[in-house]
Design an enzyme around this catalytic site. Structure first.
Site, PDB file in Angstrom:
ATOM      1  CG  ASP A 248       6.579  42.018  18.165  1.00 48.26           C
ATOM      2  OD1 ASP A 248       7.466  41.252  17.762  1.00 48.26           O
ATOM      3  OD2 ASP A 248       5.483  41.614  18.588  1.00 48.26           O
TER       4      ASP A 248
ATOM      5  CG  ASP B 183       4.819  42.552  25.471  1.00 49.96           C
ATOM      6  OD1 ASP B 183       4.014  42.339  26.382  1.00 49.96           O
ATOM      7  OD2 ASP B 183       4.486  43.044  24.367  1.00 49.96           O
TER       8      ASP B 183
ATOM      9  CG  ASP C  41      -1.772  46.055  24.605  1.00 49.43           C
ATOM     10  OD1 ASP C  41      -0.731  46.712  24.808  1.00 49.43           O
ATOM     11  OD2 ASP C  41      -1.766  44.859  24.287  1.00 49.43           O
TER      12      ASP C  41
END
Ligand code: DGJ
Length: 722
Positions: free
Chosen positions: A363, A474, A544
């Site tokens: 990211d 993602d 996560d």
């Protein structure tokens, strides 16, 4: 040929399983049996007169589809249970009747058009029976596909619906498969959860009436994995009859179990009909997703090993399918959005020094993305953060002896992005209603071909621009506002499935264009971790939640269906960012090394002792990696029932094994416990961390667990045949 048709019975079989379907005297397909191998000639299906409340055939009241076990029941006719198939024509619900037309037996296993499925590498591995049925009034034809594996106790089913009538029709339900099991005491297991708590095991009694699991989130979701195991009431880990059903689909699913008035249990799986309405034009075909059905006569353990072998070798594809996966260091929990090139290179260099093999930039590298409020869709590098671009960074990482990997989230668009300003109609939206944000983002309308083409172009440009060896793909929110600007009002019920078909096309095209790139699926953790994604990407981010204790549950739950080679686990910092728990580095490393291991922490902030521990973990992982990723998995202690967890992997030739034991909290002054191993060769002599035992002793007597329990303790036994 493992398919025969004699005395009106189709028998689909291999050495271990039989599946029998009867063609009834009225042309209906009746389910007779799915279980251990039998001789079909020895069984019969008894029809008997039932209550007058059940509609019957003409004046033959011993024949009612409301009580007979069926293969692909249809809504609206004699049968008043849930239908696998439902149709609307000329504005009204139809009561069709699918009657046998013909059949075809072929070697091999055809692929499903535009959708993921289990595949055969050569035609000898599977045999496929296709039974064609037809509703004579509407002209709709449904082909039922059954592919049986030569090697595994597996049958793959799907249906193809053809409109051979003279006008368009709406399909309002199209399950992949249905099966009516005989009355008995059953329970079922499912994997439920939430973000950072995926795949928790629950086993429920099958009660009278309707029950099951589903997703309405536009993706398979963290809440219910598209899997159930129907179990006879006395079945457990190593004994009893179990039917594992796993849907190769990544969007809205439903798996239902319905115990009807006479105790028969209807199990059905497929696309969730809740928001589904598909206009099928004349001469067109609708293909349902595939349902993989595993039978085990020896409990859940055998069921899981079948899924693991099948999915690892005949669902996952590409170069990495059979390759050991690199140990990576990911910058997400180390930096979140706050990084520059220097910081990233520092993490990568330190990783290389400790023996890691790949650096992953997660990211924050594109557009103006300095937090999660902008730039999804703007797939060009942020040169303020990375002045040499991705190529500059990737080359430097490579110079450190590491591979380079990159994060994407292609199916999303930020309201604050150049792409949204240029194409506001590319985000899902219901006409004039305000869109809903989740994680500050909208969802791109993947049902549109122009959007998918744009994404192929944008992502492939980036992948060509630098030496990129890995992609983390993602998908961080569920779907709302599910409406496409390019479909008319009466066809909006197609958008959810068309969305998935568009995403599959994107995944298929990019993974074929870049066969040397290792793709990892992700969805805010494991929110879209299903067999559909594994067809394109051979591994998936496990959750996560990187806390080692939570991971025991998640990885144990995942093992019901998914092989270790598909489950990624990272060692992260403490206190853990999700649950604030502090666990020892040893436990964190041991839990992660029971899957595809990686790291996700700031290596500049760890001390010498931890560095040493990490170095040792990596050295050991490189020794055990092949056994963990490609061995057979045996569950030994269930963390959902006990205060610890244990499982092991055994190499195919039974020459190597590795056993993991993890304790949660210590029981003071606890009993002395042993764990019995499984899956070894009784006659082989094995060395176990320095001692020698026969396989028989290890499986009968077992190994002692630590004498005085400690919180968060873990042990890894490396086992090798002498
Ligand atoms: C959610 C993923 O699951 C995380 O690992 C990380 O990649 C973030 N998204 C990045 O936004």
């Amino acid at each position: 040929m493992p398919v025969t048709f004699e005395n009106n019975i189709f028998h689909i079989y291999n050495d271990n399983v039989s599946y029998c379907i009867k063609l009834s005297r009225y042309g209906d397909l009746l389910h007779m049996f799915f279980g251990g191998r039998i001789e079909s000639a020895e069984i019969e299906l008894i029809e008997r007169e039932r209550s007058s409340f059940s509609a019957y055939e003409g004046n033959d009241n011993s024949y009612s589809l409301d009580t007979l076990p069926q293969e692909y029941p249809v809504h609206g006719g004699q049968d008043m249970r849930t239908g696998a198939f439902a149709l609307e024509k000329n504005g009204r619900k139809e009561a069709c009747r699918l009657k046998f037309l013909s059949y075809n037996i072929m070697k091999g296993k055809p692929r499903l058009s535009g959708m993921p499925s289990v595949y055969a590498e050569n035609d000898d591995e599977f045999t496929t029976l296709v039974i064609s049925t037809r509703d004579s009034v509407s002209g709709i034809e449904v082909d039922l596909y059954y592919s049986i594996s030569e090697k595994y106790p597996v049958i793959c089913r799907h249906a193809e619906i053809r409109n051979s009538s003279d006008s368009g029709v709406y399909i309002t339900a199209a399950a992949s498969a249905s099966m009516d099991l005989s009355a008995g005491k059953y329970k079922y297991m499912h994997l439920h959860g939430a973000w950072i708590r995926e795949k928790h095991i629950e086993i429920c009694d099958v009660h009278k009436g309707f029950q099951g699991i589903e997703s309405r989130r536009g993706s398979s979701g963290s809440c219910e994995n598209p899997f159930i195991a129907l179990m006879e009431a006395d079945a457990d880990e190593d004994s009893g009859r179990v039917w594992g059903l796993s849907l190769v689909y990544s969007a809205d699913h439903r798996m239902s179990i319905e115990t009807e008035q006479y105790g028969t249990v209807r199990v059905m799986a497929g696309i969730n009909p809740a928001d589904f309405r598909w206009y099928l034009e004349r001469e067109n075909t609708f293909v349902t997703p595939e349902l993989v059905m595993v039978y085990s006569g020896n409990g859940l353990g055998e069921m899981s090993r079948t899924f693991h072998r099948l999915y690892r070798t005949r669902l996952c594809r590409g170069k990495y399918r059979d390759e050991e996966r690199p140990i990576l260091i990911n910058n997400w929990e180390a930096t979140y959005f706050d990084f520059n090139e220097e910081k990233l290179l520092d993490i990568s260099r330190r990783g290389a020094e400790l023996g890691m093999e790949m650096f992953v930039l997660d990211d924050g590298w594109f557009g103006a993305r300095n937090d999660d409020r902008s730039s999804l869709g703007d797939w060009f590098v942020n040169e303020e953060k990375l002045p040499g671009g991705l190529k500059g960074l990737a080359d430097k990482v490579k110079g450190q002896g590491m591979k380079f990997g990159l994060w994407f989230e292609p199916e999303m668009i930020s309201p604050e992005s150049r792409l949204f300003r240029e194409h506001p109609d590319w985000a899902l939206a219901i006409d004039n209603r305000e869109r809903h944000e989740a994680r500050n983002q909208y969802v791109i309308d993947m049902s549109r071909a122009d959007v998918v083409d744009h994404l192929i172009d944008a992502v492939s440009k980036i992948l060509r621009s630098a030496d990129i060896s890995y992609v983390k793909w993602d998908f961080n929110r569920n779907l709302t506002d599910v409406n496409s600007a390019v479909l008319p009002y009466e066809r909006q019920g197609e958008v959810r499935h068309r969305f998935m078909l568009g995403s599959y096309r994107l995944m298929d095209t990019l993974t074929r264009m870049f066969p040397d790139v290792l793709f990892e699926g992700c969805s805010g953790g494991a929110g879209r971790n299903d067999p559909g994604i594994l067809y394109y990407m051979p591994q998936n981010w496990g959750s996560d939640d990187t806390d080692a204790v939570e991971r025991m549950y998640i990885q144990y739950g995942a093992s019901m269906v998914y092989p270790a080679s598909t489950v990624c686990a990272h060692v992260s910092t403490v206190p853990n960012h999700q649950v604030m728990r502090t666990t020892p580095m040893k436990l964190r490393g041991d839990v992660a090394s029971a899957a595809v291991m990686g790291y996700e922490l700031d290596l500049s902030k760890i001390g010498e002792t931890e560095k040493k521990e990490i170095e040792e973990q990596i050295e050991r992982y490189k020794r055990i990696r092949a056994t963990v990723l490609f061995g057979d998995m045996y569950r030994l202690i269930d963390p959902f029932k006990e205060r610890s967890a244990s499982w092991m992997y055994v190499s195919e030739d039974k020459a190597k094994a590795v056993v993991f034991y993890f304790n949660k909290l210590a029981l003071p002054n606890s009993e002395l416990r042993r764990v019995r191993l499984k899956g070894l060769d009784c006659t082989k002599r094995y060395s176990v961390n320095g001692n020698v035992y026969t396989g028989r002793t290890l499986m009968e007597f077992g190994l002692y667990l630590p004498e005085y329990e400690k919180d968060f303790e873990s042990v890894v036994w490396e086992i090798e045949a002498l």
